[in-house]
Scaffold this motif. Structure first.
Motif, mmCIF file in Angstrom:
data_model
loop_
_atom_site.group_PDB
_atom_site.id
_atom_site.type_symbol
_atom_site.label_atom_id
_atom_site.label_comp_id
_atom_site.label_asym_id
_atom_site.label_seq_id
_atom_site.Cartn_x
_atom_site.Cartn_y
_atom_site.Cartn_z
ATOM 1 N N LYS A 240 27.958 -6.445 -9.066
ATOM 2 C CA LYS A 240 28.682 -5.224 -8.704
ATOM 3 C C LYS A 240 29.153 -4.486 -9.952
ATOM 4 N N ASP A 241 29.562 -5.219 -10.975
ATOM 5 C CA ASP A 241 29.928 -4.576 -12.243
ATOM 6 C C ASP A 241 28.726 -3.876 -12.861
ATOM 7 N N ALA A 242 27.565 -4.532 -12.770
ATOM 8 C CA ALA A 242 26.355 -3.977 -13.382
ATOM 9 C C ALA A 242 25.772 -2.829 -12.569
ATOM 10 N N VAL A 243 26.015 -2.845 -11.258
ATOM 11 C CA VAL A 243 25.488 -1.809 -10.346
ATOM 12 C C VAL A 243 26.664 -1.314 -9.505
ATOM 13 N N PRO A 244 27.479 -0.391 -10.028
ATOM 14 C CA PRO A 244 28.719 -0.004 -9.345
ATOM 15 C C PRO A 244 28.534 0.517 -7.926
ATOM 16 N N ASP A 245 27.399 1.143 -7.634
ATOM 17 C CA ASP A 245 27.178 1.665 -6.280
ATOM 18 C C ASP A 245 26.438 0.662 -5.393
ATOM 19 N N LEU A 246 26.499 -0.608 -5.744
ATOM 20 C CA LEU A 246 25.811 -1.648 -4.984
ATOM 21 C C LEU A 246 26.238 -1.640 -3.518
ATOM 22 N N PRO A 247 25.306 -1.439 -2.576
ATOM 23 C CA PRO A 247 25.657 -1.573 -1.160
ATOM 24 C C PRO A 247 25.707 -3.050 -0.782
ATOM 25 N N VAL A 248 26.760 -3.447 -0.085
ATOM 26 C CA VAL A 248 26.883 -4.818 0.399
ATOM 27 C C VAL A 248 26.740 -4.767 1.916
ATOM 28 N N GLU A 249 25.599 -5.229 2.387
ATOM 29 C CA GLU A 249 25.205 -5.065 3.778
ATOM 30 C C GLU A 249 25.614 -6.269 4.619
ATOM 31 N N GLY A 250 25.577 -6.071 5.937
ATOM 32 C CA GLY A 250 25.829 -7.143 6.880
ATOM 33 C C GLY A 250 24.572 -7.490 7.648
ATOM 34 N N LYS A 251 24.737 -7.722 8.931
ATOM 35 C CA LYS A 251 23.625 -8.167 9.766
ATOM 36 C C LYS A 251 22.686 -7.023 10.139
ATOM 37 N N PRO A 252 21.408 -7.328 10.338
ATOM 38 C CA PRO A 252 20.742 -8.568 9.953
ATOM 39 C C PRO A 252 20.526 -8.597 8.454
ATOM 40 N N GLN A 253 20.351 -9.769 7.917
ATOM 41 C CA GLN A 253 20.278 -9.894 6.466
ATOM 42 C C GLN A 253 18.967 -9.390 5.880
ATOM 43 N N CYS A 254 17.875 -9.508 6.640
ATOM 44 C CA CYS A 254 16.549 -9.285 6.067
ATOM 45 C C CYS A 254 16.278 -7.843 5.657
ATOM 46 N N HIS A 255 17.059 -6.887 6.165
ATOM 47 C CA HIS A 255 16.729 -5.491 5.854
ATOM 48 C C HIS A 255 16.993 -5.129 4.402
ATOM 49 N N ILE A 256 17.756 -5.976 3.671
ATOM 50 C CA ILE A 256 17.968 -5.648 2.255
ATOM 51 C C ILE A 256 16.666 -5.759 1.471
ATOM 52 N N VAL A 257 15.720 -6.578 1.954
ATOM 53 C CA VAL A 257 14.426 -6.664 1.288
ATOM 54 C C VAL A 257 13.718 -5.313 1.337
ATOM 55 N N ALA A 258 13.783 -4.647 2.485
ATOM 56 C CA ALA A 258 13.180 -3.321 2.602
ATOM 57 C C ALA A 258 13.885 -2.317 1.686
ATOM 58 N N MET A 259 15.202 -2.452 1.540
ATOM 59 C CA MET A 259 15.932 -1.553 0.640
ATOM 60 C C MET A 259 15.446 -1.707 -0.794
#
Length: 230
Positions: A147-166
């Motif tokens: 988060k320090d390195a990427v200040p605009d980091l989105p922290v997602e919830g369910k389902p978990q797998c969609h962060i791979v698409a992001m």
């Protein structure tokens, strides 16, 4: 630097457009044995595609649509199936009927845009080409550094797998996980996942190293300062 729970996993997506002209389509099956189908006919090589995150941290594996098919949501987010193809499936309906997610949540999920033929998983240290996505399992301290390195980091919830698409679309993203994925993969309660676009990895490593050093320096300062209260 990030206190990883397992080696980073490299994910590489392949679509029909990636094949050279005249090159035959790959076999529809990876050769991984499918589980017995449930009463609705749903089956696959693993309970959900996120299980390949665990397997891919240890050894390379190439997967196809049939390998992921037991989890309709993962098949959707990874580009193996469209929403129209999975919307009526029993597992999607179970999520909706329970109220675990809403219809709008499913409709707006990030997905791999181009139809996927295969996904190759492997330990990051074993690959020679730049992967599409790098996935890590870390803890809150590691996530703090990202988060320090990427200040605009989105922290997602369910389902978990969609962060791979992001990440496949060019974004760094993290997830606190989801109940389905934890039950299917055995990912511990104190672990979170984070994904990086492979093309950005060298730059991100430099930034993470920088902030990890700053964190260590500040922790040393705070520890020394706390001695006044011993």
């Amino acid at each position: 630097m990030l206190h990883l729970a397992a080696p980073p996993v490299a994910l590489t997506f392949r679509s029909a457009a990636d094949r050279s002209p005249g090159h035959p389509a790959p076999a529809a099956e990876s050769g991984l044995p499918p589980a017995p189908a449930n009463e609705h006919g749903r089956t696959g090589a693993v309970p959900a595609g996120c299980v390949f995150w665990i397997q891919g941290a240890q050894a390379p594996v190439t997967t196809y649509a049939a390998d992921h098919a037991n989890c309709s949501v993962g098949s959707l987010t990874h580009g193996f199936r469209t929403l129209d193809e999975v919307a009526a499936n029993d597992d999607v309906q179970a999520l909706l009927e329970a109220g675990w997610v809403g219809h709008d949540d499913v409709v707006t999920l990030p997905v791999v845009a181009e139809r996927t033929e295969s996904v190759h998983y492997a330990p990051l240290g074993s690959v020679t080409e730049t992967p599409d996505v790098v996935l890590i399992r870390t803890n809150a301290r590691g996530l703090m550094t990202v988060k320090d390195a990427v200040p605009d980091l989105p922290v997602e919830g369910k389902p978990q797998c969609h962060i791979v698409a992001m990440a496949q679309q060019g974004r760094v993203a993290a997830s606190v996980g989801c109940a389905l994925s934890r039950a299917r993969t055995g990912i511990r309660a104190d672990e979170a996942t984070c994904v990086f676009p492979g093309s950005l990895l060298p730059e991100l490593i430099d930034r993470i190293e920088h902030h990890a050093r700053l964190d260590a320096r500040m922790a040393q300062y705070a520890g020394a300062d706390a001695q006044r209260f011993a």
